[in-house]
Design a protein around this motif. Structure first.
Motif, PDB file in Angstrom:
ATOM      1  N   MET A   1       0.846  -1.190   0.000  1.00 45.83           N
ATOM      2  CA  MET A   1       0.000   0.000   0.000  1.00 45.83           C
ATOM      3  C   MET A   1       0.881   1.239   0.000  1.00 45.83           C
ATOM      4  SD  MET A   1      -2.961   1.219  -0.004  1.00 45.83           S
ATOM      5  CE  MET A   1      -3.360   2.918   0.089  1.00 45.83           C
ATOM      6  N   THR A   2       0.476   2.239  -0.716  1.00 43.85           N
ATOM      7  CA  THR A   2       1.227   3.464  -0.870  1.00 43.85           C
ATOM      8  C   THR A   2       0.971   4.402   0.298  1.00 43.85           C
ATOM      9  OG1 THR A   2       0.849   3.179  -3.209  1.00 43.85           O
ATOM     10  CG2 THR A   2       1.699   5.276  -2.514  1.00 43.85           C
TER      11      THR A   2
ATOM     12  N   GLU B   1     -10.060  -4.110 -11.451  1.00 45.96           N
ATOM     13  CA  GLU B   1     -10.021  -5.510 -11.057  1.00 45.96           C
ATOM     14  C   GLU B   1     -10.789  -5.812  -9.769  1.00 45.96           C
ATOM     15  OE1 GLU B   1      -6.095  -3.451 -10.369  1.00 45.96           O
ATOM     16  OE2 GLU B   1      -7.149  -3.941 -12.178  1.00 45.96           O
ATOM     17  N   TYR B   2     -11.116  -4.804  -8.993  1.00 50.09           N
ATOM     18  CA  TYR B   2     -11.846  -5.018  -7.738  1.00 50.09           C
ATOM     19  C   TYR B   2     -13.280  -4.515  -7.862  1.00 50.09           C
ATOM     20  CZ  TYR B   2      -7.128  -5.617  -5.953  1.00 50.09           C
ATOM     21  OH  TYR B   2      -5.843  -6.046  -5.767  1.00 50.09           O
ATOM     22  N   ARG B   3     -14.144  -5.006  -6.985  1.00 50.37           N
ATOM     23  CA  ARG B   3     -15.538  -4.563  -6.989  1.00 50.37           C
ATOM     24  C   ARG B   3     -15.704  -3.235  -6.275  1.00 50.37           C
ATOM     25  NH1 ARG B   3     -19.757  -9.296  -6.578  1.00 50.37           N
ATOM     26  NH2 ARG B   3     -20.934  -7.526  -5.802  1.00 50.37           N
ATOM     27  N   SER B   4     -14.726  -2.872  -5.471  1.00 49.13           N
ATOM     28  CA  SER B   4     -14.815  -1.651  -4.676  1.00 49.13           C
ATOM     29  C   SER B   4     -14.097  -0.498  -5.367  1.00 49.13           C
ATOM     30  CB  SER B   4     -14.190  -1.913  -3.305  1.00 49.13           C
ATOM     31  OG  SER B   4     -13.723  -0.746  -2.720  1.00 49.13           O
ATOM     32  N   GLN B   5     -14.732   0.654  -5.390  1.00 48.46           N
ATOM     33  CA  GLN B   5     -14.121   1.851  -5.964  1.00 48.46           C
ATOM     34  C   GLN B   5     -12.852   2.223  -5.209  1.00 48.46           C
ATOM     35  OE1 GLN B   5     -15.659   6.101  -5.623  1.00 48.46           O
ATOM     36  NE2 GLN B   5     -16.704   5.376  -7.468  1.00 48.46           N
ATOM     37  N   LYS B   6     -12.902   2.078  -3.885  1.00 47.34           N
ATOM     38  CA  LYS B   6     -11.761   2.431  -3.048  1.00 47.34           C
ATOM     39  C   LYS B   6     -10.540   1.564  -3.375  1.00 47.34           C
ATOM     40  CE  LYS B   6     -10.231   2.657   1.724  1.00 47.34           C
ATOM     41  NZ  LYS B   6     -10.492   2.190   3.070  1.00 47.34           N
ATOM     42  N   ARG B   7     -10.759   0.254  -3.508  1.00 45.37           N
ATOM     43  CA  ARG B   7      -9.628  -0.642  -3.807  1.00 45.37           C
ATOM     44  C   ARG B   7      -9.083  -0.403  -5.208  1.00 45.37           C
ATOM     45  NH1 ARG B   7     -10.647  -6.652  -2.060  1.00 45.37           N
ATOM     46  NH2 ARG B   7      -8.464  -6.782  -2.631  1.00 45.37           N
ATOM     47  N   ASN B   8      -9.955  -0.099  -6.163  1.00 38.20           N
ATOM     48  CA  ASN B   8      -9.485   0.217  -7.516  1.00 38.20           C
ATOM     49  C   ASN B   8      -8.682   1.514  -7.519  1.00 38.20           C
ATOM     50  OD1 ASN B   8     -10.393  -1.999  -8.985  1.00 38.20           O
ATOM     51  ND2 ASN B   8     -12.441  -1.139  -9.207  1.00 38.20           N
ATOM     52  N   ARG B   9      -9.113   2.463  -6.726  1.00 36.79           N
ATOM     53  CA  ARG B   9      -8.380   3.728  -6.619  1.00 36.79           C
ATOM     54  C   ARG B   9      -6.984   3.478  -6.037  1.00 36.79           C
ATOM     55  NH1 ARG B   9     -10.540   9.419  -4.816  1.00 36.79           N
ATOM     56  NH2 ARG B   9      -8.656  10.350  -4.049  1.00 36.79           N
ATOM     57  N   GLU B  10      -6.909   2.657  -4.983  1.00 38.28           N
ATOM     58  CA  GLU B  10      -5.614   2.306  -4.384  1.00 38.28           C
ATOM     59  C   GLU B  10      -4.732   1.556  -5.379  1.00 38.28           C
ATOM     60  OE1 GLU B  10      -6.783   0.097  -0.950  1.00 38.28           O
ATOM     61  OE2 GLU B  10      -7.315   1.894   0.198  1.00 38.28           O
ATOM     62  N   ALA B  11      -5.339   0.655  -6.169  1.00 41.80           N
ATOM     63  CA  ALA B  11      -4.578  -0.106  -7.162  1.00 41.80           C
ATOM     64  C   ALA B  11      -3.998   0.825  -8.223  1.00 41.80           C
ATOM     65  CB  ALA B  11      -5.464  -1.162  -7.813  1.00 41.80           C
ATOM     66  N   ALA B  12      -4.770   1.812  -8.649  1.00 39.99           N
ATOM     67  CA  ALA B  12      -4.290   2.765  -9.655  1.00 39.99           C
ATOM     68  C   ALA B  12      -3.139   3.604  -9.088  1.00 39.99           C
ATOM     69  CB  ALA B  12      -5.435   3.657 -10.124  1.00 39.99           C
ATOM     70  N   ILE B  13      -3.277   4.036  -7.843  1.00 39.30           N
ATOM     71  CA  ILE B  13      -2.205   4.815  -7.212  1.00 39.30           C
ATOM     72  C   ILE B  13      -0.949   3.962  -7.064  1.00 39.30           C
ATOM     73  CG2 ILE B  13      -1.500   5.920  -5.043  1.00 39.30           C
ATOM     74  CD1 ILE B  13      -4.344   6.999  -4.795  1.00 39.30           C
ATOM     75  N   ASP B  14      -1.117   2.697  -6.672  1.00 39.98           N
ATOM     76  CA  ASP B  14       0.040   1.803  -6.536  1.00 39.98           C
ATOM     77  C   ASP B  14       0.759   1.634  -7.875  1.00 39.98           C
ATOM     78  OD1 ASP B  14      -0.362   1.489  -3.850  1.00 39.98           O
ATOM     79  OD2 ASP B  14      -1.375  -0.448  -4.014  1.00 39.98           O
ATOM     80  N   ARG B  15       0.003   1.510  -8.972  1.00 38.99           N
ATOM     81  CA  ARG B  15       0.639   1.384 -10.294  1.00 38.99           C
ATOM     82  C   ARG B  15       1.389   2.652 -10.668  1.00 38.99           C
ATOM     83  NH1 ARG B  15      -3.999  -0.792 -13.997  1.00 38.99           N
ATOM     84  NH2 ARG B  15      -4.891  -2.148 -12.445  1.00 38.99           N
ATOM     85  N   LEU B  16       0.812   3.810 -10.342  1.00 42.16           N
ATOM     86  CA  LEU B  16       1.494   5.078 -10.609  1.00 42.16           C
ATOM     87  C   LEU B  16       2.803   5.146  -9.820  1.00 42.16           C
ATOM     88  CD1 LEU B  16       1.585   7.984 -11.782  1.00 42.16           C
ATOM     89  CD2 LEU B  16       0.329   8.702  -9.744  1.00 42.16           C
ATOM     90  N   VAL B  17       2.756   4.746  -8.550  1.00 44.18           N
ATOM     91  CA  VAL B  17       3.956   4.780  -7.714  1.00 44.18           C
ATOM     92  C   VAL B  17       5.020   3.833  -8.266  1.00 44.18           C
ATOM     93  CG1 VAL B  17       4.843   4.173  -5.423  1.00 44.18           C
ATOM     94  CG2 VAL B  17       2.798   5.555  -5.639  1.00 44.18           C
ATOM     95  N   GLU B  18       4.621   2.630  -8.715  1.00 48.57           N
ATOM     96  CA  GLU B  18       5.583   1.695  -9.310  1.00 48.57           C
ATOM     97  C   GLU B  18       6.278   2.317 -10.513  1.00 48.57           C
ATOM     98  OE1 GLU B  18       4.040  -2.160 -10.351  1.00 48.57           O
ATOM     99  OE2 GLU B  18       3.085  -2.378  -8.390  1.00 48.57           O
TER     100      GLU B  18
END
Length: 153
Positions: free
Chosen positions: A1-2, A92-109
């Motif tokens: 998690m970022t 990939e997730y059903r939750s907007q919050k988890r998808n938002r976190e996943a997008a931020i994690d990809r940006l950080v990578e």
């Protein structure tokens, strides 16, 4: 998690995203757009806007040092829109919050990969033994070909 920090950012205030020890991005530079996710999921997927599109202005971001910006532009290729904005989609997730976190994690990578400068190439010479092995192999191959050039049968 970022890690998302609150406090004084480089822009004088607000929240920012810490990307490694030296790089931080102000969260107000990042835009999120929420849409309906594609694919299976029954009625839920038809009613909720859980897919996230993250938009980060690579070309105009004051948070990116010039070297990081250049390496990031080489790295992202087709994900860059015509106006210099990086677009990352997460659904990939059903939750907007988890998808938002996943997008931020990809940006950080991506930013971490671009923040590390490439190692300089050091020129090397082949060893004496490797030169000798190469020449020996060439001699054997040449001898094989010479033996195939026999006269008429």
């Amino acid at each position: 998690m970022t890690e998302v920090k609150t406090g004084q950012g480089s822009d004088g205030g607000g929240r920012f995203l810490r990307v490694g020890p030296t790089l931080q991005i102000a969260l107000d530079e990042i835009e999120f757009e929420f849409t309906r996710a594609s694919g299976p999921g029954g009625q839920h997927v038809n009613r909720t806007e859980s897919a996230v599109q993250l938009r980060f202005p690579v070309m105009t971001s004051p948070s990116l040092p010039e070297g990081v910006r250049e390496r990031l532009l080489k790295q992202i290729g087709s994900r860059l829109s015509g106006d210099g904005v990086l677009v990352i989609t997460a659904q990939e997730y059903r939750s907007q919050k988890r998808n938002r976190e996943a997008a931020i994690d990809r940006l950080v990578e991506m930013l971490l990969a671009a923040a590390t400068p490439p190692k300089p190439r050091r020129a090397t010479k082949p060893t004496r033994a490797s030169k000798e092995r190469r020449l020996a192999t060439k001699r054997v191959r040449g001898e094989t070909k010479r033996l195939r050039q026999g006269g008429d049968a």
